[in-house]
Write a protein that holds these residues in place. Structure first.
Motif, short mmCIF file in Angstrom:
data_model
loop_
_atom_site.label_atom_id
_atom_site.label_comp_id
_atom_site.label_asym_id
_atom_site.label_seq_id
_atom_site.Cartn_x
_atom_site.Cartn_y
_atom_site.Cartn_z
N LEU A 51 3.87 -0.17 3.82
CA LEU A 51 3.11 1.06 4.02
C LEU A 51 3.97 2.29 3.79
O LEU A 51 3.65 3.39 4.23
CB LEU A 51 2.55 1.08 5.44
CG LEU A 51 1.48 0.04 5.75
CD1 LEU A 51 1.21 -0.05 7.25
CD2 LEU A 51 0.21 0.34 4.99
N SER A 52 5.07 2.13 3.08
CA SER A 52 6.00 3.24 2.81
C SER A 52 5.30 4.39 2.10
O SER A 52 4.31 4.21 1.41
CB SER A 52 7.15 2.74 1.92
OG SER A 52 7.84 1.70 2.54
N ASP A 53 5.86 5.57 2.30
CA ASP A 53 5.37 6.79 1.65
C ASP A 53 3.93 7.11 2.00
O ASP A 53 3.14 7.56 1.16
CB ASP A 53 5.55 6.73 0.13
CG ASP A 53 7.01 6.70 -0.27
OD1 ASP A 53 7.79 7.49 0.29
OD2 ASP A 53 7.36 5.89 -1.14
N ASN A 54 3.54 6.86 3.23
CA ASN A 54 2.24 7.23 3.76
C ASN A 54 2.47 7.99 5.07
O ASN A 54 3.41 7.70 5.79
CB ASN A 54 1.37 6.00 4.04
CG ASN A 54 0.92 5.32 2.78
OD1 ASN A 54 0.14 5.86 2.02
ND2 ASN A 54 1.42 4.11 2.54
N GLY B 22 0.07 5.78 13.81
CA GLY B 22 -0.07 4.61 12.95
C GLY B 22 0.89 3.50 13.34
O GLY B 22 0.51 2.33 13.38
N ALA B 23 2.12 3.88 13.65
CA ALA B 23 3.11 2.88 14.04
C ALA B 23 2.73 2.20 15.35
O ALA B 23 2.90 0.98 15.49
CB ALA B 23 4.49 3.53 14.17
N LEU C 173 7.99 -5.75 7.16
CA LEU C 173 7.18 -4.55 7.38
C LEU C 173 7.98 -3.36 6.89
O LEU C 173 9.00 -3.03 7.48
CB LEU C 173 6.82 -4.39 8.86
CG LEU C 173 6.03 -3.15 9.24
CD1 LEU C 173 4.69 -3.11 8.50
CD2 LEU C 173 5.83 -3.09 10.75
N ARG C 174 7.53 -2.74 5.83
CA ARG C 174 8.25 -1.60 5.23
C ARG C 174 7.53 -0.31 5.62
O ARG C 174 6.35 -0.16 5.37
CB ARG C 174 8.30 -1.75 3.73
CG ARG C 174 9.09 -3.02 3.34
CD ARG C 174 9.47 -3.03 1.93
NE ARG C 174 10.27 -1.84 1.69
CZ ARG C 174 10.91 -1.61 0.56
NH1 ARG C 174 10.85 -2.47 -0.41
NH2 ARG C 174 11.59 -0.51 0.40
N LEU C 175 8.31 0.59 6.23
CA LEU C 175 7.75 1.85 6.73
C LEU C 175 8.62 3.06 6.37
O LEU C 175 8.65 4.03 7.12
CB LEU C 175 7.58 1.76 8.25
CG LEU C 175 6.61 0.71 8.76
CD1 LEU C 175 6.70 0.58 10.28
CD2 LEU C 175 5.20 1.05 8.34
N GLU C 176 9.29 3.00 5.24
CA GLU C 176 10.12 4.14 4.83
C GLU C 176 9.23 5.35 4.56
O GLU C 176 8.12 5.22 4.04
CB GLU C 176 10.91 3.81 3.55
CG GLU C 176 11.95 2.74 3.72
CD GLU C 176 11.42 1.34 3.42
OE1 GLU C 176 10.22 1.18 3.13
OE2 GLU C 176 12.21 0.39 3.52
N LYS C 177 9.71 6.51 4.95
CA LYS C 177 9.03 7.78 4.69
C LYS C 177 7.60 7.80 5.23
O LYS C 177 6.65 8.13 4.53
CB LYS C 177 9.03 8.10 3.19
CG LYS C 177 10.40 8.22 2.59
CD LYS C 177 10.32 8.51 1.12
CE LYS C 177 11.70 8.50 0.50
NZ LYS C 177 11.64 8.66 -0.94
N LEU D 144 0.83 -1.21 0.00
CA LEU D 144 0.00 0.00 0.00
C LEU D 144 0.87 1.26 0.00
O LEU D 144 0.42 2.32 0.44
CB LEU D 144 -0.92 0.00 1.22
CG LEU D 144 -1.96 -1.12 1.26
CD1 LEU D 144 -2.69 -1.13 2.59
CD2 LEU D 144 -2.94 -0.98 0.10
N SER D 145 2.09 1.14 -0.49
CA SER D 145 2.99 2.29 -0.48
C SER D 145 2.43 3.42 -1.36
O SER D 145 1.86 3.18 -2.42
CB SER D 145 4.39 1.88 -0.94
OG SER D 145 4.37 1.44 -2.27
N GLY D 146 2.59 4.64 -0.86
CA GLY D 146 2.19 5.81 -1.61
C GLY D 146 0.70 5.94 -1.86
O GLY D 146 0.30 6.51 -2.88
#
Length: 94
Positions: A47-50, A56-57, A72-76, A20-22
Motif C-alpha cells: 500500500l506504499s505511496d498512499n 488506515g494503519a 506488508l509494505r507501507l512506505e510513504k 496497490l502502491s500509488g
C-alpha cells in the motif's frame, strides 16, 4: 472507491499478492480492505505511496482477515509512531 470495490469482490479471495502502491487509496479504502472477508489468502500487500495515515494503519492492525500476511509494505503512507506501534504489536501479530 476502487479499493472499496476490490474489498467487496469475491474474486479478491483468489489473490495471494496485491500491489496497490500509488493508487490514491485513502483511510476509508484501507479500512474497507482490512474489513473485507475476501482478503484472507493475501500473503503480500503493498500500500506504499498512499495517504493512509494513522487511521488506515490502525484499520490494518485490527484486521482479522490479514493475519496471513508475510509482507506488508507501507512506505510513504504518513504513519506516525502510534500507528507503527499498533502494526508491530497489534492484531496482525497475535
Amino acid at each position: 472507491a476502487g479499493a472499496r470495490l476490490l474489498a467487496a469482490s469475491p474474486l479478491t479471495s483468489r489473490l495471494t499478492q496485491l500491489n496497490l502502491s500509488g493508487n490514491r487509496i485513502r483511510p476509508i479504502g484501507c479500512a474497507a480492505l482490512a474489513d473485507s472477508p475476501y482478503v484472507t489468502q493475501l500473503r503480500s500487500l503493498d500500500l506504499s505511496d498512499n495517504a493512509l495515515g494513522p487511521t488506515g494503519a490502525l484499520a490494518l492492525a485490527k484486521s482479522r482477515g490479514l493475519r496471513q500476511l508475510a509482507v506488508l509494505r507501507l512506505e510513504k503512507t504518513g504513519l506516525n509512531e502510534q500507528a507503527v506501534q499498533a502494526l508491530t504489536h497489534g492484531a496482525l501479530l497475535e
